[in-house]
Scaffold this active site. Structure first.
Site, PDB file in Angstrom:
ATOM      1  N   ASP A  36       0.696  -1.287   0.062  1.00 11.24           N
ATOM      2  CA  ASP A  36      -0.152  -0.041  -0.138  1.00 11.24           C
ATOM      3  C   ASP A  36       0.928   1.276  -0.030  1.00 11.24           C
ATOM      4  O   ASP A  36       0.388   2.311   0.267  1.00 11.24           O
ATOM      5  CB  ASP A  36      -1.028  -0.057   1.239  1.00 11.24           C
ATOM      6  CG  ASP A  36      -0.302  -0.027   2.503  1.00 11.24           C
ATOM      7  OD1 ASP A  36       1.008  -0.203   2.559  1.00 11.24           O
ATOM      8  OD2 ASP A  36      -0.962   0.130   3.547  1.00 11.24           O
ATOM      9  N   HIS A 235      24.659   6.060 -19.225  1.00 12.90           N
ATOM     10  CA  HIS A 235      23.323   6.164 -18.214  1.00 12.90           C
ATOM     11  C   HIS A 235      23.593   5.446 -17.060  1.00 12.90           C
ATOM     12  O   HIS A 235      22.975   4.716 -16.415  1.00 12.90           O
ATOM     13  CB  HIS A 235      22.205   5.679 -19.170  1.00 12.90           C
ATOM     14  CG  HIS A 235      21.657   6.892 -19.956  1.00 12.90           C
ATOM     15  ND1 HIS A 235      20.370   6.645 -20.762  1.00 12.90           N
ATOM     16  CD2 HIS A 235      22.085   8.116 -20.243  1.00 12.90           C
ATOM     17  CE1 HIS A 235      20.318   7.695 -21.558  1.00 12.90           C
ATOM     18  NE2 HIS A 235      21.202   8.660 -21.124  1.00 12.90           N
ATOM     19  N   ASP A 252      25.901  14.039 -13.858  1.00 13.11           N
ATOM     20  CA  ASP A 252      24.813  14.834 -14.685  1.00 13.11           C
ATOM     21  C   ASP A 252      23.531  14.574 -13.805  1.00 13.11           C
ATOM     22  O   ASP A 252      23.066  13.655 -13.386  1.00 13.11           O
ATOM     23  CB  ASP A 252      24.848  13.505 -15.728  1.00 13.11           C
ATOM     24  CG  ASP A 252      23.899  13.952 -16.885  1.00 13.11           C
ATOM     25  OD1 ASP A 252      22.853  14.852 -16.558  1.00 13.11           O
ATOM     26  OD2 ASP A 252      24.006  13.531 -18.116  1.00 13.11           O
ATOM     27  N   ASP A 263      19.380  20.433 -16.763  1.00 12.60           N
ATOM     28  CA  ASP A 263      20.037  19.021 -17.253  1.00 12.60           C
ATOM     29  C   ASP A 263      21.385  19.627 -17.191  1.00 12.60           C
ATOM     30  O   ASP A 263      21.727  20.072 -18.561  1.00 12.60           O
ATOM     31  CB  ASP A 263      19.308  18.695 -18.595  1.00 12.60           C
ATOM     32  CG  ASP A 263      19.894  17.188 -18.899  1.00 12.60           C
ATOM     33  OD1 ASP A 263      20.762  16.816 -18.114  1.00 12.60           O
ATOM     34  OD2 ASP A 263      19.724  16.618 -20.014  1.00 12.60           O
ATOM     35  N   HIS A 342      26.780   9.412 -29.201  1.00 13.15           N
ATOM     36  CA  HIS A 342      25.314   9.892 -28.587  1.00 13.15           C
ATOM     37  C   HIS A 342      25.179  11.391 -29.419  1.00 13.15           C
ATOM     38  O   HIS A 342      26.360  11.737 -30.000  1.00 13.15           O
ATOM     39  CB  HIS A 342      25.038  10.214 -27.339  1.00 13.15           C
ATOM     40  CG  HIS A 342      26.116  10.996 -26.514  1.00 13.15           C
ATOM     41  ND1 HIS A 342      26.003  12.347 -26.677  1.00 13.15           N
ATOM     42  CD2 HIS A 342      27.044  10.698 -25.573  1.00 13.15           C
ATOM     43  CE1 HIS A 342      26.947  12.964 -25.658  1.00 13.15           C
ATOM     44  NE2 HIS A 342      27.561  11.803 -25.208  1.00 13.15           N
ATOM     45  N   HIS A 346      19.122  18.070 -27.040  1.00 13.23           N
ATOM     46  CA  HIS A 346      17.866  17.757 -27.043  1.00 13.23           C
ATOM     47  C   HIS A 346      17.055  18.784 -26.665  1.00 13.23           C
ATOM     48  O   HIS A 346      17.290  19.558 -25.957  1.00 13.23           O
ATOM     49  CB  HIS A 346      17.537  16.388 -26.356  1.00 13.23           C
ATOM     50  CG  HIS A 346      17.918  16.340 -24.917  1.00 13.23           C
ATOM     51  ND1 HIS A 346      17.370  16.822 -23.778  1.00 13.23           N
ATOM     52  CD2 HIS A 346      19.206  15.611 -24.439  1.00 13.23           C
ATOM     53  CE1 HIS A 346      17.908  16.739 -22.910  1.00 13.23           C
ATOM     54  NE2 HIS A 346      19.293  16.107 -22.797  1.00 13.23           N
ATOM     55  N   HIS A 353      14.071  14.920 -21.382  1.00  7.99           N
ATOM     56  CA  HIS A 353      14.095  14.811 -22.978  1.00  7.99           C
ATOM     57  C   HIS A 353      12.738  15.477 -23.341  1.00  7.99           C
ATOM     58  O   HIS A 353      11.719  14.750 -23.456  1.00  7.99           O
ATOM     59  CB  HIS A 353      14.385  13.491 -23.261  1.00  7.99           C
ATOM     60  CG  HIS A 353      15.809  13.148 -23.192  1.00  7.99           C
ATOM     61  ND1 HIS A 353      16.256  12.143 -23.773  1.00  7.99           N
ATOM     62  CD2 HIS A 353      16.685  13.645 -22.420  1.00  7.99           C
ATOM     63  CE1 HIS A 353      17.526  11.817 -23.503  1.00  7.99           C
ATOM     64  NE2 HIS A 353      18.031  12.776 -22.612  1.00  7.99           N
ATOM     65  N   GLU A 376      25.944  19.029 -25.033  1.00 10.50           N
ATOM     66  CA  GLU A 376      26.436  18.044 -24.170  1.00 10.50           C
ATOM     67  C   GLU A 376      27.414  17.261 -25.154  1.00 10.50           C
ATOM     68  O   GLU A 376      27.123  15.962 -25.143  1.00 10.50           O
ATOM     69  CB  GLU A 376      25.178  17.240 -23.540  1.00 10.50           C
ATOM     70  CG  GLU A 376      24.238  16.694 -24.370  1.00 10.50           C
ATOM     71  CD  GLU A 376      23.296  15.826 -23.507  1.00 10.50           C
ATOM     72  OE1 GLU A 376      23.659  14.906 -22.634  1.00 10.50           O
ATOM     73  OE2 GLU A 376      22.034  16.070 -23.493  1.00 10.50           O
ATOM     74  N   TYR A 380      34.479   9.149 -24.418  1.00  9.93           N
ATOM     75  CA  TYR A 380      34.554   8.080 -23.480  1.00  9.93           C
ATOM     76  C   TYR A 380      35.574   6.981 -24.027  1.00  9.93           C
ATOM     77  O   TYR A 380      35.457   6.649 -25.234  1.00  9.93           O
ATOM     78  CB  TYR A 380      33.164   7.559 -23.545  1.00  9.93           C
ATOM     79  CG  TYR A 380      32.032   8.746 -23.270  1.00  9.93           C
ATOM     80  CD1 TYR A 380      31.559   9.118 -22.225  1.00  9.93           C
ATOM     81  CD2 TYR A 380      31.211   9.272 -24.573  1.00  9.93           C
ATOM     82  CE1 TYR A 380      30.668   9.996 -21.989  1.00  9.93           C
ATOM     83  CE2 TYR A 380      30.456  10.232 -24.434  1.00  9.93           C
ATOM     84  CZ  TYR A 380      30.111  10.616 -23.079  1.00  9.93           C
ATOM     85  OH  TYR A 380      29.336  11.463 -22.947  1.00  9.93           O
ATOM     86  N   ARG A 398      32.082  14.696 -20.238  1.00  8.32           N
ATOM     87  CA  ARG A 398      30.677  15.140 -20.776  1.00  8.32           C
ATOM     88  C   ARG A 398      30.400  16.479 -20.279  1.00  8.32           C
ATOM     89  O   ARG A 398      30.609  16.422 -18.835  1.00  8.32           O
ATOM     90  CB  ARG A 398      29.554  14.329 -20.770  1.00  8.32           C
ATOM     91  CG  ARG A 398      28.175  14.809 -21.484  1.00  8.32           C
ATOM     92  CD  ARG A 398      27.414  13.823 -21.546  1.00  8.32           C
ATOM     93  NE  ARG A 398      26.648  13.468 -20.415  1.00  8.32           N
ATOM     94  CZ  ARG A 398      26.764  12.078 -19.687  1.00  8.32           C
ATOM     95  NH1 ARG A 398      27.667  11.392 -20.381  1.00  8.32           N
ATOM     96  NH2 ARG A 398      26.310  11.724 -18.682  1.00  8.32           N
ATOM     97  N   GLU A 400      27.802  19.588 -20.196  1.00 10.33           N
ATOM     98  CA  GLU A 400      26.458  19.876 -20.547  1.00 10.33           C
ATOM     99  C   GLU A 400      25.929  21.292 -19.880  1.00 10.33           C
ATOM    100  O   GLU A 400      25.909  21.404 -18.646  1.00 10.33           O
ATOM    101  CB  GLU A 400      25.395  18.888 -20.342  1.00 10.33           C
ATOM    102  CG  GLU A 400      23.882  19.073 -20.826  1.00 10.33           C
ATOM    103  CD  GLU A 400      23.238  17.771 -20.151  1.00 10.33           C
ATOM    104  OE1 GLU A 400      22.065  17.436 -20.862  1.00 10.33           O
ATOM    105  OE2 GLU A 400      23.669  17.100 -19.473  1.00 10.33           O
TER     106      GLU A 400
END
Length: 430
Positions: A36, A235, A252, A263, A342, A346, A353, A376, A380, A398, A400
């Site tokens: 619950d 991620h 991040d 972001d 990547h 965005h 996003h 960004e 890597y 990275r 951003e």
């Protein structure tokens, strides 16, 4: 946001609807974590955008000359447990609606809502049970054609609503600036307080506490706190490893306040200084990132920002002898994707996003004033790839920022968060 823009947004949607078209937008429901206990509630962004209500299970109905809402019924016993409900009368008055109902009346009113409407606008796919119910209802209505009655013959995604959300009003920009301000406080604390021996989750706790302390909902997405080689996982959210001297931390994370999120990604040494290799890679990424921010102008093609960032990263990788050939051959063969896999940007807004399309008829769309995007780029270096010089393996960078398109003068909403090497190292020394 200190004003009520919701009546105007509803009116703007109504102007887009023609006779015989109806838009239905559902609020989010509580999700059960276990037994619950619910997960922390977060309203559906489209519903909140139009209503400003953070109560679950509501339903907004809009036609070009009619507007109504269904909200949870007032219930003293349930309100004791879960909080005061707005109730249908207050919701109606707050939003200037024609009618309002309890959610218990939904099925009894659905015939009336859909009857003789040729088009239903609805975001399908969020709730399959609800979607199936709507389709069943429409089918049932269309069996009554001999009575001269019908239900929607077309079901369309209300993309016009997402088009509206792409362009941020001054109030929305203020909300994003406030989220950026709180985000800056969190990142700055990490740079000052982190040290070897701490765990990634300790940094995550600092971020979340700083965000909550300043009135944010929390992070607008799962915090990424990646020390050392974990930064090469795009991620990474485990956040359970210890931080070691000589490594970098990639963070991040962005605060969400008032349903608008920042972001931001920053990197800093666990100890006091960047190593020579870390610094070399960082400077390549920083150059690409600053160029891309400067190019975030009205009329610039979205893909052009990415392509320029890739070109600058390739030039840097060639200078570091991490790629072979020349810029043209690397771009043609795509060998840079080993280190940069990547996209560069965005949309950003209510969702990290955020809604919006990037291509139209196969062509990259151009940036327009009022849009907010991330910038960004990153590099890597797989820690297990023995073809990479050992001194670079395990480095992940990275950088951003969040940028508002404003003519030829981009506005970096997160520029107050340090990203120059000297700025970062000075905080580590402090």
């Amino acid at each position: 946001m200190n004003q009520n823009p919701y009546k105007q947004r509803i009116a703007d949607v109504q102007k887009r609807l023609k006779d015989g078209e109806v838009l239905i937008v559902f609020a989010a429901s509580h999700l059960i974590r276990n037994r619950d206990v619910d997960y922390k509630f977060r309203q559906d962004s489209d519903y909140y955008y139009l209503t400003g209500l953070d109560e679950s299970d509501g339903i907004l109905i809009l036609k070009n000359s009619y507007k109504s809402i269904f909200v949870l019924p007032k219930d003293k016993e349930k309100e004791i447990w879960t909080g005061i409900r707005i109730g249908k009368e207050q919701a109606k008055n707050l939003l200037g609606l024609d009618e309002s109902f309890d959610t218990t009346e939904w099925e009894s009113k659905l015939d009336e809502i859909l009857l003789n409407q040729h088009t239903l606008y609805h975001f399908f796919g969020k709730n399959l049970v609800r979607d199936s119910k709507l389709i069943e209802w429409i089918y049932s209505l269309n069996q009554r054609s001999r009575e001269g009655k019908f239900g929607p013959r077309r079901i369309e995604s209300p993309d016009f609503l997402h088009w509206m959300r792409m362009f941020k009003s001054p109030l929305e920009v203020e909300a994003l600036q406030e989220s950026a301000r709180i985000t800056a406080l969190g990142h700055d604390r990490l740079m000052r307080e982190s040290k070897p021996g701490m765990f990634e989750y300790e940094l995550e706790a600092i971020l979340e506490s700083e965000y909550l302390k300043h009135g944010a909902w929390g992070g607008g997405y799962g915090h990424i706190v990646a020390g050392g080689k974990n930064a090469t996982i795009l991620h990474y959210t485990s956040n359970n490893c210890q931080l070691n001297e000589g490594e970098l931390v990639l963070v991040d994370s962005g605060a969400e306040k008032g349903y608008y999120t920042a972001d931001v990604t920053r990197n800093f040494p666990v100890g006091k200084k960047f190593s020579a290799e870390q610094k070399a890679v960082y400077e390549v990424v920083l150059k690409a990132q600053k160029e891309a921010v400067a190019n975030t102008k009205e009329g610039t093609e979205f893909v052009a920002i990415h392509n320029q960032a890739v070109k600058t990263l390739v030039e840097g990788l060639l200078d570091l002898k991490l790629l072979e050939g020349n810029v043209e051959s690397v771009l043609e063969q795509g060998t840079f994707k080993k280190y940069y896999m990547h996209r560069t940007s965005h949309y950003l807004g209510m969702d990290v996003h955020d809604v919006g399309t990037y291509y139209q008829d196969g062509t990259s769309k151009k940036l327009e004033n009022g849009q907010v995007i991330t910038i960004e780029p990153g590099l890597y270096f797989d820690p297990s790839d023995e073809t990479i010089p050992e001194r670079f393996r395990g480095i992940g960078i990275r950088i951003e920022d969040d940028v508002l398109v404003q003519g030829a003068t981009p506005v970096n909403l997160t520029s107050m968060i340090p990203k120059e090497i000297e700025e970062i190292e000075s905080r580590k020394r402090g």
